[in-house]
Design an enzyme around this catalytic site. Structure first.
Site, PDB file in Angstrom:
ATOM      1  N   TYR A 144      37.507  58.714  32.158  1.00 28.72           N
ATOM      2  CA  TYR A 144      38.048  57.923  33.268  1.00 28.72           C
ATOM      3  C   TYR A 144      37.293  56.604  33.320  1.00 28.72           C
ATOM      4  O   TYR A 144      36.067  56.587  33.259  1.00 28.72           O
ATOM      5  CB  TYR A 144      37.861  58.695  34.580  1.00 28.72           C
ATOM      6  CG  TYR A 144      38.329  57.976  35.820  1.00 28.72           C
ATOM      7  CD1 TYR A 144      39.683  57.884  36.136  1.00 28.72           C
ATOM      8  CD2 TYR A 144      37.411  57.409  36.702  1.00 28.72           C
ATOM      9  CE1 TYR A 144      40.112  57.238  37.290  1.00 28.72           C
ATOM     10  CE2 TYR A 144      37.831  56.761  37.855  1.00 28.72           C
ATOM     11  CZ  TYR A 144      39.182  56.679  38.146  1.00 28.72           C
ATOM     12  OH  TYR A 144      39.608  56.044  39.281  1.00 28.72           O
ATOM     13  N   ASP A 239      31.263  52.507  28.536  1.00 27.40           N
ATOM     14  CA  ASP A 239      31.443  52.530  29.989  1.00 27.40           C
ATOM     15  C   ASP A 239      30.277  53.330  30.575  1.00 27.40           C
ATOM     16  O   ASP A 239      30.271  54.563  30.551  1.00 27.40           O
ATOM     17  CB  ASP A 239      32.787  53.168  30.343  1.00 27.40           C
ATOM     18  CG  ASP A 239      32.990  53.227  31.857  1.00 27.40           C
ATOM     19  OD1 ASP A 239      32.047  52.883  32.613  1.00 27.40           O
ATOM     20  OD2 ASP A 239      34.091  53.623  32.287  1.00 27.40           O
ATOM     21  N   LYS A 267      28.102  51.665  40.271  1.00 26.35           N
ATOM     22  CA  LYS A 267      27.373  52.696  41.019  1.00 26.35           C
ATOM     23  C   LYS A 267      25.918  52.302  41.321  1.00 26.35           C
ATOM     24  O   LYS A 267      25.666  51.580  42.271  1.00 26.35           O
ATOM     25  CB  LYS A 267      27.483  54.041  40.296  1.00 26.35           C
ATOM     26  CG  LYS A 267      28.960  54.475  40.148  1.00 26.35           C
ATOM     27  CD  LYS A 267      29.122  55.928  39.875  1.00 26.35           C
ATOM     28  CE  LYS A 267      30.538  56.306  39.497  1.00 26.35           C
ATOM     29  NZ  LYS A 267      31.388  56.732  40.590  1.00 26.35           N
TER      30      LYS A 267
HETATM   31  N1  HOZ Z   1      35.950  58.743  40.050  1.00 28.60           N
HETATM   32  C1  HOZ Z   1      34.611  58.817  40.511  1.00 28.60           C
HETATM   33  C2  HOZ Z   1      34.049  60.145  40.178  1.00 28.60           C
HETATM   34  N2  HOZ Z   1      34.195  60.555  38.890  1.00 28.60           N
HETATM   35  C3  HOZ Z   1      34.429  58.634  41.965  1.00 28.60           C
HETATM   36  C4  HOZ Z   1      35.111  57.475  42.531  1.00 28.60           C
HETATM   37  C5  HOZ Z   1      36.404  57.850  43.136  1.00 28.60           C
HETATM   38  O1  HOZ Z   1      37.338  58.106  42.364  1.00 28.60           O
HETATM   39  O2  HOZ Z   1      36.474  57.882  44.358  1.00 28.60           O
END
Ligand code: HOZ
Length: 429
Positions: A144, A239, A267
Site C-alpha cells: 500500500y 516507500d 509518519k
Molecule cells: N494505511 C495506514 C496503515 N497501514 C494507516 C493510515 C490510514 O489508512 O488511515
C-alpha cells in the site's frame, strides 16, 4: 468493558461522516464492532471517551515512536505557535529538517516536504516519470502506498481489509500504467520488464511490507530489484513511510544496505503531525519545479509547527540510538511470548517480526508472501481482537496491519500483553 459513549458518538458520526470515520482503517468494521473513540493518550496508553485504558499497539499507525504526548515532540512548540502557524513562505526550520533527513538517508541528496505519505508517493512517481520520460510503473500486490489513483491497484492496508484492493473510481487508463508484481518474487518482476521493454519509469516497493500485516523481504529479491532497475534505467523507489526512522534511524535501506534512487517518508518524520517527504538522487530531484518541469506544490507543505515537531522527534532519535535497540528487544520479547502461547494452545498462527515491527497471522502457513497472508483466518482474528481489546490491548482492527510499539512501552507492558494473548488464544481453541 463498557463503551457506551463511543457507541453513541459513532451513531452521531455516521450521520455526517462516511462510515463515521475519516479513514476506513479506523472503522473497526472488519472486526465487527463500533470503533473506540479516543479521548487522550500518554506514553504507551490511550484512554477512550468512556474512561477505559488500553496499551496502544497502533501508535497512530506508526508515527508515535516515542509514545503519546511525549514532551520531546512539544519542545519549543508554544513559542512556535505564538509566532504564527503558517506563512506560505519558507522558514528556517524547513532547512533544518531537510538537512537532518538527507544526513540520515544518504540516498536522499535532496528532499521535498509534503503533508502526507500519499502525497509523497504520488509525487515521487510523477518525478520518476518526468525524469525517465516513461509512463508505466511496477508495484507489488498487497503493498500500500497511499490512496492516489494509480496506486490503488491490488493494494494493501484498508483496501485489503475491506476487500477492495483495486478501488472503484480509478480509470482504466490510469490502472493500465500500473503493473503489478509479486512481493519476494523476482521472476514476476523480470517478466514485466520483458513484456514492457523501455517503458517502466519506476518500481515502487515497501522494503519491509507492512500493509498486508508484516512480510519480511527476501534479501536476494531486494538486491535483484536494485540490479534490474539499474540495468533498465528505471527509478527504484523505497516507500519508507512506515519503515523510515522506525526499523533504524536510517530506515530499511540502512538495515538492508541497499541504496534506492528515491525514497518516500511520512509518519515518524512529523512527530505526530501530518507530514510526508520524497527525495532522492540530486539529478532526479532537480527535475522538480521550480528547478525542472515536474510540478509539485502544497499550501501547508513544510508547515512550521509540523516541521518543528518532526525535527524534535528526529533529533531525539539521532541522539538516542538506544531507542532502536529497545524497540527490537521488546518486539523480540513479544514474538517469543506469542510463539510460546501458540505452541501451548495449539492455535494455527504465525508470528512475523522484522526489527521492531511485528504481526500475528492466523494461518498454519509460514508467512513470506502475499499468497500466504491471504490464507489467514480473519474470523479468528476478529475473535482474538475483541478478547485482546477487552483485556486492555489496543491492536490494529485488521489482520492485515502491523503491530507497532514505542519507546514508552515497558517490558512489563509487553509481558502483560503476552499473558492476555495466551488467554485470548485459549478462547479460540
Ligand atoms: N494505511 C495506514 C496503515 N497501514 C494507516 C493510515 C490510514 O489508512 O488511515
Amino acid at each position: 468493558m463498557k463503551r457506551e459513549k463511543s457507541e453513541k458518538l459513532f451513531i452521531e458520526a455516521e450521520k455526517y461522516i462516511p462510515g463515521g470515520v475519516n479513514s476506513p482503517v479506523r472503522a473497526f468494521k472488519s472486526v465487527d464492532m463500533p470503533p473506540v473513540f479516543v479521548d487522550r493518550g500518554k506514553g504507551a496508553r490511550i484512554y477512550d471517551v468512556d474512561g477505559n485504558e488500553y496499551t496502544d499497539y497502533i501508535c497512530s499507525w506508526g508515527p508515535l515512536i516515542l509514545g503519546h504526548a511525549s514532551p520531546v515532540y512539544y519542545e519549543g512548540i508554544q513559542e512556535a505557535l505564538a509566532k504564527g502557524t503558517t506563512f506560505g513562505a519558507p522558514t528556517a526550520v524547513e532547512v533544518e529538517i531537510a538537512k537532518l533527513i538527507t544526513e540520515a538517508y544518504p540516498s536522499m541528496e535532496m528532499v521535498r516536504m509534503v503533508s502526507s505519505g500519499t502525497e509523497a508517493t504520488m509525487s515521487a512517481l510523477r518525478v520518476a516519470r518526468g525524469y525517465t520520460g516513461r509512463n508505466k510503473i511496477i508495484k507489488f500486490e498487497g503493498c500500500y502506498h497511499g490512496h492516489s489513483d494509480g496506486l490503488l491497484v491490488k493494494s494493501g492496508s484498508g483496501t485489503l481489509t475491506f476487500g477492495v484492493p483495486t478501488s472503484s473510481g480509478v480509470t482504466p487508463g490510469t490502472a493500465q500504467d500500473t503493473l503489478v508484481a509479486v512481493y519476494n518474487d523476482l521472476d514476476s518482476v523480470k517478466a514485466l520488464f520483458a513484456q514492457n521493454p523501455g517503458e517502466i519509469a519506476a518500481v515502487i516497493v515497501e522494503p519491509v511490507a507492512g500493509n498486508m500485516g508484516v512480510v519480511a523481504p527476501d534479501i536476494n529479491f531486494m538486491k535483484g530489484l536494485r540490479q534490474i532497475t539499474e540495468d533498465q534505467g528505471t527509478v527504484l523507489i523505497f516507500d519508507e513511510v512506515i519503515t523510515g526512522f522506525r526499523l533504524a534511524y536510517g530506515g530499511a535501506q540502512a538495515v538492508l544496505d541497499i541504496k534506492p534512487d528515491m525514497t518516500t517518508l511520512g509518519k515518524i518524520i512529523g512527530g505526530g503531525m501530518p507530514v510526508g517527504a520524497f527525495g532522492g538522487r540530486r539529478d532526479i530531484m532537480e527535475t522538480v519545479a521550480p528547478l525542472g518541469g515536474v510540478y509539485q506544490a502544497g499550501t501547508l507543505s513544510g508547515n512550521p509547527i509540523a516541521m518543528k515537531m518532526g525535527l524534535n522527534t528526529l533529533t531525539y532519535l539521532r541522539d538516542h540510538p538506544e531507542v532502536y535497540q529497545g524497540l527490537e528487544e521488546k518486539a523480540k520479547l513479544l514474538e517469543a511470548g506469542f510463539r510460546e502461547n501458540i505452541k501451548k494452545t495449539g492455535v494455527k498462527a504465525q508470528v512475523v517480526r522484522f526489527k521492531g515491527m511485528t504481526c500475528l497471522f492466523f494461518t498454519d502457513q509460514p508467512v513470506d508472501s502475499y499468497a500466504a497472508v491471504m490464507t489467514s483466518d480473519t474470523g479468528a482474528y476478529t475473535k482474538y481482537f475483541k478478547a485482546m481489546l477487552d483485556a486492555g490491548n489496543f491492536l490494529p482492527p485488521s489482520q492485515f496491519e502491523a503491530i507497532f510499539i514505542s519507546a514508552a512501552h515497558t517490558k512489563e507492558d509487553i509481558e502483560k500483553t503476552i499473558a492476555d494473548n495466551y488467554q485470548a488464544l485459549q478462547q479460540l481453541v
